[in-house]
Design a protein around this motif. Structure first.
Motif, PDB file in Angstrom:
ATOM      1  N   PHE A 200      -9.232  11.227   5.914  1.00  0.00           N
ATOM      2  CA  PHE A 200      -8.460  12.006   4.950  1.00  0.00           C
ATOM      3  C   PHE A 200      -9.035  11.799   3.555  1.00  0.00           C
ATOM      4  O   PHE A 200      -9.155  10.665   3.085  1.00  0.00           O
ATOM      5  N   GLY A 201      -9.361  12.902   2.893  1.00  0.00           N
ATOM      6  CA  GLY A 201      -9.895  12.845   1.537  1.00  0.00           C
ATOM      7  C   GLY A 201     -11.401  12.980   1.543  1.00  0.00           C
ATOM      8  O   GLY A 201     -12.101  12.076   2.004  1.00  0.00           O
ATOM      9  N   LEU A 202     -11.900  14.098   1.016  1.00  0.00           N
ATOM     10  CA  LEU A 202     -13.329  14.366   1.069  1.00  0.00           C
ATOM     11  C   LEU A 202     -13.957  14.339  -0.312  1.00  0.00           C
ATOM     12  O   LEU A 202     -14.720  15.223  -0.706  1.00  0.00           O
ATOM     13  N   GLY A 203     -13.620  13.298  -1.073  1.00  0.00           N
ATOM     14  CA  GLY A 203     -14.403  12.966  -2.245  1.00  0.00           C
ATOM     15  C   GLY A 203     -15.660  12.236  -1.798  1.00  0.00           C
ATOM     16  O   GLY A 203     -15.983  12.187  -0.600  1.00  0.00           O
ATOM     17  N   ALA A 204     -16.355  11.629  -2.731  1.00  0.00           N
ATOM     18  CA  ALA A 204     -17.612  10.960  -2.382  1.00  0.00           C
ATOM     19  C   ALA A 204     -17.384   9.791  -1.430  1.00  0.00           C
ATOM     20  O   ALA A 204     -18.214   9.523  -0.559  1.00  0.00           O
ATOM     21  N   GLY A 268      -5.562   7.938  -1.564  1.00  0.00           N
ATOM     22  CA  GLY A 268      -4.750   7.192  -2.518  1.00  0.00           C
ATOM     23  C   GLY A 268      -3.308   7.646  -2.485  1.00  0.00           C
ATOM     24  O   GLY A 268      -2.617   7.652  -3.500  1.00  0.00           O
ATOM     25  N   SER A 269      -2.822   8.026  -1.306  1.00  0.00           N
ATOM     26  CA  SER A 269      -1.463   8.542  -1.143  1.00  0.00           C
ATOM     27  C   SER A 269      -0.732   7.726  -0.093  1.00  0.00           C
ATOM     28  O   SER A 269      -1.185   7.625   1.058  1.00  0.00           O
ATOM     29  N   ALA A 270       0.417   7.168  -0.461  1.00  0.00           N
ATOM     30  CA  ALA A 270       1.211   6.407   0.502  1.00  0.00           C
ATOM     31  C   ALA A 270       1.706   7.309   1.627  1.00  0.00           C
ATOM     32  O   ALA A 270       1.797   6.886   2.786  1.00  0.00           O
ATOM     33  N   VAL A 287      -7.323   2.482   8.137  1.00  0.00           N
ATOM     34  CA  VAL A 287      -8.017   1.782   7.056  1.00  0.00           C
ATOM     35  C   VAL A 287      -7.595   2.409   5.733  1.00  0.00           C
ATOM     36  O   VAL A 287      -7.789   3.607   5.502  1.00  0.00           O
ATOM     37  N   SER A 288      -7.012   1.593   4.865  1.00  0.00           N
ATOM     38  CA  SER A 288      -6.558   2.041   3.548  1.00  0.00           C
ATOM     39  C   SER A 288      -7.671   1.817   2.535  1.00  0.00           C
ATOM     40  O   SER A 288      -8.023   0.684   2.215  1.00  0.00           O
ATOM     41  N   VAL A 289      -8.223   2.934   2.041  1.00  0.00           N
ATOM     42  CA  VAL A 289      -9.346   2.884   1.098  1.00  0.00           C
ATOM     43  C   VAL A 289      -8.941   3.396  -0.282  1.00  0.00           C
ATOM     44  O   VAL A 289      -9.358   2.870  -1.306  1.00  0.00           O
ATOM     45  N   GLY A 290      -8.126   4.456  -0.313  1.00  0.00           N
ATOM     46  CA  GLY A 290      -7.707   5.034  -1.585  1.00  0.00           C
ATOM     47  C   GLY A 290      -6.799   4.100  -2.359  1.00  0.00           C
ATOM     48  O   GLY A 290      -6.241   3.139  -1.814  1.00  0.00           O
ATOM     49  N   LEU A 291      -6.646   4.388  -3.649  1.00  0.00           N
ATOM     50  CA  LEU A 291      -5.843   3.534  -4.528  1.00  0.00           C
ATOM     51  C   LEU A 291      -4.587   4.283  -4.966  1.00  0.00           C
ATOM     52  O   LEU A 291      -4.613   5.061  -5.917  1.00  0.00           O
ATOM     53  N   PRO A 292      -3.457   4.065  -4.266  1.00  0.00           N
ATOM     54  CA  PRO A 292      -2.208   4.718  -4.680  1.00  0.00           C
ATOM     55  C   PRO A 292      -1.735   4.166  -6.023  1.00  0.00           C
ATOM     56  O   PRO A 292      -2.176   3.106  -6.481  1.00  0.00           O
ATOM     57  N   LEU A 298       5.118   2.005   0.810  1.00  0.00           N
ATOM     58  CA  LEU A 298       4.821   2.476   2.159  1.00  0.00           C
ATOM     59  C   LEU A 298       5.989   2.102   3.063  1.00  0.00           C
ATOM     60  O   LEU A 298       6.309   0.925   3.220  1.00  0.00           O
ATOM     61  N   VAL A 299       6.604   3.112   3.665  1.00  0.00           N
ATOM     62  CA  VAL A 299       7.733   2.890   4.578  1.00  0.00           C
ATOM     63  C   VAL A 299       7.358   3.490   5.930  1.00  0.00           C
ATOM     64  O   VAL A 299       7.180   4.706   6.057  1.00  0.00           O
ATOM     65  N   VAL A 300       7.220   2.631   6.925  1.00  0.00           N
ATOM     66  CA  VAL A 300       6.822   3.076   8.268  1.00  0.00           C
ATOM     67  C   VAL A 300       7.640   2.309   9.302  1.00  0.00           C
ATOM     68  O   VAL A 300       8.144   1.221   9.032  1.00  0.00           O
ATOM     69  N   PRO A 301       7.776   2.847  10.514  1.00  0.00           N
ATOM     70  CA  PRO A 301       8.474   2.111  11.568  1.00  0.00           C
ATOM     71  C   PRO A 301       7.731   0.822  11.911  1.00  0.00           C
ATOM     72  O   PRO A 301       6.560   0.853  12.316  1.00  0.00           O
ATOM     73  N   ALA A 302       8.374  -0.303  11.768  1.00  0.00           N
ATOM     74  CA  ALA A 302       7.716  -1.590  11.972  1.00  0.00           C
ATOM     75  C   ALA A 302       7.250  -1.798  13.404  1.00  0.00           C
ATOM     76  O   ALA A 302       6.287  -2.540  13.654  1.00  0.00           O
ATOM     77  N   LEU A 303       7.908  -1.136  14.345  1.00  0.00           N
ATOM     78  CA  LEU A 303       7.590  -1.353  15.754  1.00  0.00           C
ATOM     79  C   LEU A 303       6.199  -0.826  16.138  1.00  0.00           C
ATOM     80  O   LEU A 303       5.665  -1.203  17.177  1.00  0.00           O
TER      81      LEU A 303
END
Length: 372
Positions: A200-204, A268-270, A287-292, A298-303
């Motif tokens: 996701f995200g097609l910058g350089a 860079g988006s949560a 893999v989190s690369v962007g800088l939010p 970040l809220v996600v199902p823990a399971l």
């Protein structure tokens, strides 16, 4: 020396060419201290990380001379520097690893503790900030580089010597875009042949990840960006499929059934980061690369983690070891396997840096290079 100085942030959505947040100022050219180099900047490269400092979403101590990705030639050597020569061709990197902290000792210099401190304060690895106006006003360094300038003093640890025959317009993009994007694939995710990847995200950075996933012989490389103008470039970089965020779930299902093995978030988006967890298979990795923005949560199902074995991996500077990875990636470039030149949108004089911010924010360029 001239350097582009940011004295106060300007909100996102502003016309930067009108507001002119970056001003080319005349500064006193400092001499390198022990362990430092003086470098003539040939090209600097504009990155979203620079833009995020300008718009205030990435907090840095201002006043600051911006720019963190560049190529140049060594002009002067500080005391004790014996493995670099005047005239050497160098790529500058934005984490000057100390070599002795916990992270460096563990083989993860991109997470150097001392570098994090000095990069955060605007100083250099071997001492406090050197940049000053003629009146003695301190100007902070940006990530140990301050590349939007015609000259920089950097720690020896911020420079990687490369071969003379590498074109400057190619080399300029290796210190951040390639290290970060390719490293996210090779070092952080360790993508293996036959695995499937969505990016996701097609910058350089994202496009560098596309190239690296293709090089790793991924079975599917799905490139996602709302800007359809970038889709053909992603295909040229090796993507097997391209689409917008609305297409992502369908493209993943078509390519990998119950989910891809690796999802790389270079936006860079949560919200995008959370959606990536839904697109990976059991045991897959995001893999989190962007800088939010620092306030983003970040809220996600823990399971998803214990229950499905999914992994969320942070990747700073692609978990790179610059002295190892830049020569490696340049080798792949020479073989035609990492076509970094595709990222180069154009080259402009440094005086047009604010117009460059507008074009980057609007998605009209991938990597614009500047010549002082």
């Amino acid at each position: 020396m001239r350097a582009a100085v940011l004295r106060s942030p300007v909100p996102a959505g502003t016309s930067y060419s009108t507001a002119k947040p970056l001003v080319l100022e005349e500064l006193v050219a400092p001499e390198p201290r022990a362990g430092e180099l003086g470098v003539r900047i040939v090209y600097s490269s504009l990155c979203h990380s620079d833009l995020s400092v300008v718009d205030g979403s990435r907090i840095r101590p201002l006043r600051m001379a911006l720019g963190h990705e560049a190529v140049g030639r060594v002009l002067t050597l500080g005391e004790g520097v014996s493995d670099v020569r005047v005239g050497d061709h160098v790529v500058l990197v934005f984490v000057p690893s100390c070599g002795s902290c916990r992270a460096c000792a563990a083989g993860r210099p991109a997470l150097c503790h001392r570098a994090a401190v000095v990069n955060g304060s605007g100083d250099l690895l071997h001492g406090e900030a050197l940049l000053k106006t003629a009146g003695g006003e301190r100007i902070n360094h940006h990530l140990g580089v301050s590349a939007f300038a015609d000259y920089a003093v950097v720690a020896r640890e911020s420079a990687v010597v490369i071969d003379d025959d590498v074109p400057d317009a190619v080399a300029a993009m290796f210190g951040c875009a390639v290290l970060t994007g390719a490293g996210a694939v090779r070092n952080t995710a360790a993508v293996q042949p036959g695995q499937s990847v969505v990016i996701f995200g097609l910058g350089a950075v994202g496009l560098s990840a596309v190239m690296a996933a293709t090089l790793a012989e991924a079975s599917a490389v799905i490139a996602i960006d709302p800007n359809a103008a970038k889709h053909q470039l992603a295909l040229d970089c090796g993507a097997s499929t391209v689409g917008t965020p609305d297409d992502a779930a369908r493209l993943v299902a078509e390519a990998a059934g119950d989910g891809v093995d690796v999802a790389i978030e270079a936006v860079g988006s949560a919200a995008v980061l959370a959606s990536c967890l839904d697109l990976i298979t059991r045991g897959g990795a995001v893999v989190s690369v962007g800088l939010p923005h620092p306030s983003a949560k970040l809220v996600v199902p823990a399971l998803q983690f214990a229950g499905a074995g999914k992994r969320l991996l942070g990747s700073y500077m692609g978990d790179a070891v610059p002295g190892r990875d830049i020569p490696l990636y340049l080798g792949y470039w020479r073989e035609g396997k990492l076509p970094v030149e595709l990222l180069h949108s154009d080259t402009r004089p440094l005086a047009e840096i604010n117009e460059g911010l507008d074009d980057l924010a609007a998605g009209r360029v991938v990597r614009r290079l500047f010549q002082a």
